[in-house]
Design a protein around this motif. Structure first.
Motif, PDB file in Angstrom:
ATOM      1  N   LYS A 120     -42.025 -28.519 -13.322  1.00  0.00           N
ATOM      2  CA  LYS A 120     -42.589 -27.555 -14.269  1.00  0.00           C
ATOM      3  C   LYS A 120     -41.943 -27.665 -15.646  1.00  0.00           C
ATOM      4  O   LYS A 120     -42.616 -27.578 -16.669  1.00  0.00           O
ATOM      5  N   HIS A 121     -40.636 -27.854 -15.653  1.00  0.00           N
ATOM      6  CA  HIS A 121     -39.895 -27.890 -16.914  1.00  0.00           C
ATOM      7  C   HIS A 121     -39.237 -29.258 -17.085  1.00  0.00           C
ATOM      8  O   HIS A 121     -38.601 -29.762 -16.154  1.00  0.00           O
ATOM      9  N   LYS A 122     -39.368 -29.828 -18.258  1.00  0.00           N
ATOM     10  CA  LYS A 122     -38.760 -31.129 -18.524  1.00  0.00           C
ATOM     11  C   LYS A 122     -37.246 -30.971 -18.650  1.00  0.00           C
ATOM     12  O   LYS A 122     -36.761 -30.180 -19.450  1.00  0.00           O
ATOM     13  N   PRO A 123     -36.479 -31.723 -17.867  1.00  0.00           N
ATOM     14  CA  PRO A 123     -35.017 -31.598 -17.925  1.00  0.00           C
ATOM     15  C   PRO A 123     -34.444 -32.264 -19.172  1.00  0.00           C
ATOM     16  O   PRO A 123     -35.084 -33.109 -19.808  1.00  0.00           O
ATOM     17  N   GLU A 124     -33.222 -31.874 -19.490  1.00  0.00           N
ATOM     18  CA  GLU A 124     -32.502 -32.402 -20.642  1.00  0.00           C
ATOM     19  C   GLU A 124     -31.227 -33.078 -20.145  1.00  0.00           C
ATOM     20  O   GLU A 124     -30.584 -32.599 -19.219  1.00  0.00           O
ATOM     21  N   VAL A 125     -30.875 -34.202 -20.750  1.00  0.00           N
ATOM     22  CA  VAL A 125     -29.637 -34.910 -20.416  1.00  0.00           C
ATOM     23  C   VAL A 125     -28.766 -34.941 -21.671  1.00  0.00           C
ATOM     24  O   VAL A 125     -29.217 -35.381 -22.728  1.00  0.00           O
ATOM     25  N   ARG A 126     -27.516 -34.486 -21.544  1.00  0.00           N
ATOM     26  CA  ARG A 126     -26.640 -34.397 -22.709  1.00  0.00           C
ATOM     27  C   ARG A 126     -25.222 -34.823 -22.367  1.00  0.00           C
ATOM     28  O   ARG A 126     -24.761 -34.668 -21.234  1.00  0.00           O
ATOM     29  N   LYS A 127     -24.543 -35.305 -23.365  1.00  0.00           N
ATOM     30  CA  LYS A 127     -23.125 -35.646 -23.222  1.00  0.00           C
ATOM     31  C   LYS A 127     -22.294 -34.366 -23.178  1.00  0.00           C
ATOM     32  O   LYS A 127     -22.512 -33.435 -23.948  1.00  0.00           O
ATOM     33  N   LEU A 128     -21.334 -34.340 -22.269  1.00  0.00           N
ATOM     34  CA  LEU A 128     -20.367 -33.247 -22.227  1.00  0.00           C
ATOM     35  C   LEU A 128     -19.042 -33.805 -21.740  1.00  0.00           C
ATOM     36  O   LEU A 128     -18.921 -34.252 -20.600  1.00  0.00           O
ATOM     37  N   VAL A 129     -18.065 -33.802 -22.633  1.00  0.00           N
ATOM     38  CA  VAL A 129     -16.694 -34.152 -22.274  1.00  0.00           C
ATOM     39  C   VAL A 129     -15.961 -32.830 -22.080  1.00  0.00           C
ATOM     40  O   VAL A 129     -15.890 -32.016 -23.001  1.00  0.00           O
ATOM     41  N   TRP A 130     -15.453 -32.596 -20.893  1.00  0.00           N
ATOM     42  CA  TRP A 130     -14.871 -31.302 -20.566  1.00  0.00           C
ATOM     43  C   TRP A 130     -13.823 -30.886 -21.590  1.00  0.00           C
ATOM     44  O   TRP A 130     -12.916 -31.644 -21.927  1.00  0.00           O
ATOM     45  N   GLY A 131     -13.994 -29.674 -22.089  1.00  0.00           N
ATOM     46  CA  GLY A 131     -13.021 -29.099 -23.002  1.00  0.00           C
ATOM     47  C   GLY A 131     -13.137 -29.559 -24.439  1.00  0.00           C
ATOM     48  O   GLY A 131     -12.365 -29.110 -25.288  1.00  0.00           O
TER      49      GLY A 131
END
Length: 213
Positions: free
Chosen positions: A116-127
């Motif tokens: 139903k909803h298009k997913p998003e992929v993003r960079k995340l470096v913890w902290g």
């Protein structure tokens, strides 16, 4: 409450190969094909992802993801994010830059024209860069998902800080982890000191615990 004792259902067909190639899973009536890699920890499906995917599929009344905003930290191959998409969530899947190409490929091939909803992929470096990349004023999530993000590495304090950052009033954190090292239990203790934490389920054969915070 006493945690439920469960077993991870072997609902995939391993392929014989010199490389981690493609694994086939079935969740919520959909076949999911995951491309793995031996180059990164985050490019292999770990047992925590199987456990939480199975739990969300089986407990949709308790954790209704339909039209909810879901953030997965350390998404790896993307299996759990794909399952959350199939269950109707707005999903943002995040991981380190070197993992994003494979993560994006798996999510795209398994959700295109099917969710139903298009997913998003993003960079995340913890902290790192949380306020800049995910400002609180515009980024609120109903659920934070994390699986097998705690093991013998040096980023446990940034990981905890990241969980704290994203967990605002009303947010539910679901964390599934294979407990291997003393550091895993030390992290759990720190989590319990900050969050109201409940063990929802245990998978003794896999040493996986599933927690809600």
């Amino acid at each position: 409450d006493t945690p439920v004792i469960l077993k991870i259902v072997q609902n995939w067909v391993p392929r014989v190969s010199h490389y981690f190639d493609k694994e086939h899973y079935t969740y919520a009536g959909h076949q999911i094909v995951i491309q793995e890699s031996i180059e990164h920890f985050g490019a292999v499906v770990w047992p925590g992802a199987l456990a939480l995917s199975q739990y969300l599929e089986s407990n949709q009344e308790q954790f209704n993801l339909k039209d909810k905003k879901v953030l997965e930290i350390g998404a790896g191959t993307g299996l759990l994010s794909i399952v959350a998409c199939i269950l109707g969530a707005y999903v943002t899947a995040t991981d380190l830059p070197e993992v994003l190409e494979n993560l994006s490929y798996n999510i795209s091939r398994n959700t295109q024209n099917m969710t139903k909803h298009k997913p998003e992929v993003r960079k995340l470096v913890w902290g790192e860069g949380l306020n800049e990349d995910f400002p609180v004023s515009t980024h609120h999530y109903d659920f934070i998902l994390a699986t097998d993000v705690v093991y013998h590495h040096t980023a446990l304090d940034p990981l905890l800080a990241t969980m704290v950052y994203f967990c605002k009033p009303g947010t539910v954190l679901l964390w599934a982890n294979k407990f291997r090292f003393s550091t895993d239990y030390e992290f759990l203790e720190k989590l319990c000191n900050i969050f109201n934490t409940t063990i929802l389920a245990e998978f003794p054969e896999s040493n996986v615990k599933l927690l809600k915070a």
